[in-house]
Every structure is written in C-alpha cells, then in structure tokens.
Enzyme design. Structure first.
Site, PDB file in Angstrom:
ATOM      1  NE  ARG A  54       0.137   1.378   3.463  1.00  0.00           N
ATOM      2  CZ  ARG A  54       1.070   2.265   3.701  1.00  0.00           C
ATOM      3  NH1 ARG A  54       2.356   1.904   3.792  1.00  0.00           N
ATOM      4  NH2 ARG A  54       0.798   3.530   3.857  1.00  0.00           N
ATOM      5  N   GLY A  55       0.275   2.404  -0.093  1.00  0.00           N
ATOM      6  CA  GLY A  55       1.067   3.629  -0.243  1.00  0.00           C
ATOM      7  C   GLY A  55       1.194   3.915  -1.733  1.00  0.00           C
ATOM      8  NE  ARG A  95      -6.075   1.255  -1.882  1.00  0.00           N
ATOM      9  CZ  ARG A  95      -5.352   1.710  -0.839  1.00  0.00           C
ATOM     10  NH1 ARG A  95      -4.083   1.351  -0.694  1.00  0.00           N
ATOM     11  NH2 ARG A  95      -5.890   2.520   0.057  1.00  0.00           N
ATOM     12  CD  GLN A 208      -3.292   2.760   6.822  1.00  0.00           C
ATOM     13  OE1 GLN A 208      -3.886   3.162   7.816  1.00  0.00           O
ATOM     14  NE2 GLN A 208      -3.874   2.672   5.648  1.00  0.00           N
ATOM     15  CG  ASP A 249      -2.680   8.286  -1.427  1.00  0.00           C
ATOM     16  OD1 ASP A 249      -2.568   8.729  -0.273  1.00  0.00           O
ATOM     17  OD2 ASP A 249      -2.404   7.115  -1.743  1.00  0.00           O
TER      18      ASP A 249
HETATM   19  O1  MRU Z   1      -4.452   3.476   2.196  1.00  0.00           O
HETATM   20  P1  MRU Z   1      -2.950   3.597   2.142  1.00  0.00           P
HETATM   21  O2  MRU Z   1      -2.263   2.990   3.311  1.00  0.00           O
HETATM   22  O3  MRU Z   1      -2.396   3.139   0.821  1.00  0.00           O
HETATM   23  O4  MRU Z   1      -2.729   5.168   2.235  1.00  0.00           O
HETATM   24  C1  MRU Z   1      -1.431   5.671   2.186  1.00  0.00           C
HETATM   25  C2  MRU Z   1      -1.367   7.127   2.392  1.00  0.00           C
HETATM   26  O5  MRU Z   1      -2.368   7.800   2.588  1.00  0.00           O
HETATM   27  C3  MRU Z   1      -0.030   7.777   2.255  1.00  0.00           C
HETATM   28  O6  MRU Z   1       0.041   8.932   3.041  1.00  0.00           O
HETATM   29  C4  MRU Z   1       0.160   8.164   0.786  1.00  0.00           C
HETATM   30  O7  MRU Z   1       0.035   7.039  -0.034  1.00  0.00           O
HETATM   31  C5  MRU Z   1       1.439   8.817   0.530  1.00  0.00           C
HETATM   32  S1  MRU Z   1       2.686   7.588   0.456  1.00  0.00           S
HETATM   33  C6  MRU Z   1       4.196   8.184   0.266  1.00  0.00           C
END
Ligand code: MRU
Length: 369
Positions: A54-55, A95, A208, A249
């Site tokens: 994820r991220g 996603r 997270q 994101d």
């Molecule tokens: O739902 P996730 O865990 O994928 O969300 C991740 C985030 O919101 C992070 O802050 C974002 O992806 C920036 S990552 C460098």
C-alpha cells in the site's frame, strides 16, 4: 532501508527466479516480518486490494510489475497486446485515489507495441517496472534533501532542542520503494545528528501510523510517540508540534492534496495554530490533468468492517475484535482532500514550492505544455 543487518526495499524481483516478484507483507507488520511472492497479475491485484502493499508509490510499482507478470502469461493462443491492456485496466481498477497506480501502468504500457514478441514484451515491461522503482527511490531521496532544510532551520531556531514533527498515516519507506516521502527528511535529519521527535497519528481505521510508521521509525532509531488521531489539535495548541509533514496520494496541479482520511483536519488545526503544514509529493503523485481536488478526485470507499473491527496481536496471532454493536452501520472513506490554501508548501524532488498552480508549474514546466 535497514531491517536488522539487512538492506531492504519494499518490492524486488527474485534474483534466482525472475518470474517471481517479492514484497514485504504489510498486512503482517509490525508483528511479523514476512516476504510474500507474487507470481501472476491476480497475485498483484490481490496484494494491492488486501493492502499487502500500500502507499501511492508502492502500489504504482507493484502494478508495473503486474504488467510484466501478465507478459509472462502470454501463450500462442493469446493476443499479446489485448491481454496486456486487459491486465492494465484490471490493475488500475483496484484502488481509485492514488494517481501513481494509473501513472505507473501507463508508463509501462507506453513502452510496449504490437511489433514486439512475447519475450520482448516481458523484457521491456520488466525493465520499465525496475526503472519506476529506481525513479521513485531517487524522488524520495531528493525529497529528503530538500525537506531536511525545513527541519534544520527549526532546529537552529530551537537551539538544538528536538524538532517535533507530526505525521499522519504511513508516508514512509514502506509506502514507497525506499526512504519514504514525508519520512525522508526526518531520517536525513536524524542521520545528520539533528534531534527530532515524531508524533505518529495512529490513523484509524487501519492504523498505518501505529503499525507501520512506528515500526519504520523504530527500526531507524528515530524517537516517536503514537497519538490517537484526535490529539494533534491539543498538541498544536500547546506548542508541542513544530511542523506537520504528510504524504499525498494525488495532488492536483493547483496543489489540493488527497491523503489518508484525517489529513484535512490536521491541516485545519495547523492553520489555526500557525504551524507549517507541508505535503511531501513526488511528481508521480501529481495529477497534472486536474485542478480541483474536492470535485475531481475519487475518494476510495472501503469495507465498513475496517471501522467496526480492529486488528492486533493476541497470543502470538493477528486477530480482529469487534468495537461496536453487532448491527452497527459504519462508513469508511479512505482519503480526504486538503485544499491547497492550508498547505504551506509542497516538498517535491525538484525543490519546495508553494501549493499553487504557479508554484507547481515553476517546478515542473514540461508538465504544463
Ligand atoms: O491506504 P494507504 O495505506 O495506501 O494510504 C497511504 C497514504 O495515505 C499515504 O500517506 C500516501 O500514499 C502517501 S505515500 C508516500
């Protein structure tokens, strides 16, 4: 990133079997450090869907490898490019909010043509996926070099007292390939001997922050404290936060930023308390085709069970428990939009700019043609 004595990145090709992509299983952290093998497009889709990876930058890189694994699935009975286009659509549908996913798939697909043999398609897509990993690593490294100056200058003003940084979710190396976006300046500051301390928002519903950011910072030896998501405002009112640094994101070309739900509320509290609020954003997370985050970014809605239940370690096993009445209704919007007016600046791989169309254009003029 070092875990114990070994250097890791979050995703890599198996050296002895290049038909296998390996990833750190983030569903198991921080309780168990396990590597998962991805061998098909389906495996990559599931890894993104279930948040094994994820991220924003990492799901992009994973999807790029997904196209490579799709190329390995080509047989004499397959129409190669239509098979790859189907895989691309499938992966992008996984996603909706992080722009890196579509960007990375597009990056790989643009390299492929119907004149290529199955072998050439596989070689080219593999090369493009590795290139994305290297690019994202370098983007994060540069974000660290630019962002550390902000921490350095606060440290000087505080005469070496620890700089308190608040962050939300995990925008660290686990969300990227290495270094992280929001965490890159923090690691660099710590490595330079600047005293830092990080307030880690737990980041309900999936935690997270508590699970992943805390794990990362701990591995690097950076002092941190986990806080409930709602405590940031109180800390800011009492001068306990010097700067907020978060990831993104999808940032629009005018600077609005979609990030993990709750980011907006931190930005509001920071604005009320005149605390600098920075968004660390590689250009791969900027959607240069849109202006208005609230109107134009699709916000992922996730399973309400992530809200009604919580996951943790019990007797050596990862277990979930229910938090509310059995028939309780819950809503789970995964991201929110922080309007550009609440963002003090954007830390990019090219430097720090204002969260405005002019500022972003100055950093990335070629994207505005
Ligand atoms: O739902 P996730 O865990 O994928 O969300 C991740 C985030 O919101 C992070 O802050 C974002 O992806 C920036 S990552 C460098």
């Amino acid at each position: 990133m070092r875990i114990g004595n070994q250097l890791y990145q979050t995703i890599w090709l198996d050296e002895s079997d290049p038909s296998v992509v390996r990833v750190i299983d983030q569903q198991r952290l921080p309780f168990f450090f396990e590597i998962k093998e991805l061998r098909s497009v389906e495996d990559v889709y599931n890894a993104i869907d279930l948040m094994t990876v994820r991220g924003a930058p990492l799901i992009g890189a994973a999807a790029a490898f997904g196209i490579y694994l799709a190329a390995l699935e080509i047989t004499v009975n397959t129409n190669p490019l239509s098979h790859l286009h189907n895989a691309a659509r499938y992966l992008v549908s996984c996603r909706p909010t992080a722009v890196n996913l579509a960007w990375a798939v597009d990056f790989v697909m643009k390299r492929l043509s119907d004149e290529m043999s199955a072998e050439e398609l596989a070689d080219t897509s593999r090369g493009a996926a590795i290139e994305i990993c290297e690019l994202e690593k370098e983007n994060c490294r540069q974000i660290g070099l630019h962002g550390v100056k902000l921490i350095e200058s606060i440290s000087e003003k505080k005469k070496g007292e620890p700089v308190n940084i608040l962050t939300h979710c995990n925008a660290g190396w686990l969300a990227c390939i290495d270094y992280g976006t929001a965490t890159a300046p923090v690691y660099l500051a710590h490595d330079k001997g600047i005293k830092v301390h990080v307030w880690v928002d737990e980041t309900r519903p999936r935690n997270q922050g508590a699970r992943l950011t805390a794990y990362e910072l701990g591995q690097h030896g950076v002092p941190y404290t986990i806080i409930p998501d709602n405590s940031g405002g109180h800390l800011m009112q009492h001068n306990m936060v010097d700067i907020v640094i978060v990831g993104s994101d999808r940032t629009t070309k005018a600077g609005d930023s979609a990030n993990k739900t709750g980011t907006y509320l931190k930005a509001l509290a920071a604005a009320d308390n005149k605390i600098p609020f920075y968004s660390a954003v590689p250009s791969t997370s900027i959607d240069f085709s849109i202006l208005d985050g609230i109107k134009e970014v699709e916000i992922e809605e996730r399973d309400p069970e992530e809200v009604t239940k919580i996951e943790g370690l019990l007797h050596g096993k990862i277990e979930q428990v229910r938090l509310c009445p059995e028939d309780a209704k819950a809503a789970n919007y995964g991201f929110d939009i922080t309007p550009a007016r609440f963002i003090t600046g954007i830390i990019t791989e090219k430097g720090i700019c204002s969260a405005t169309e002019e500022g972003i254009k100055e950093m990335f003029p070629d994207k505005f043609i």
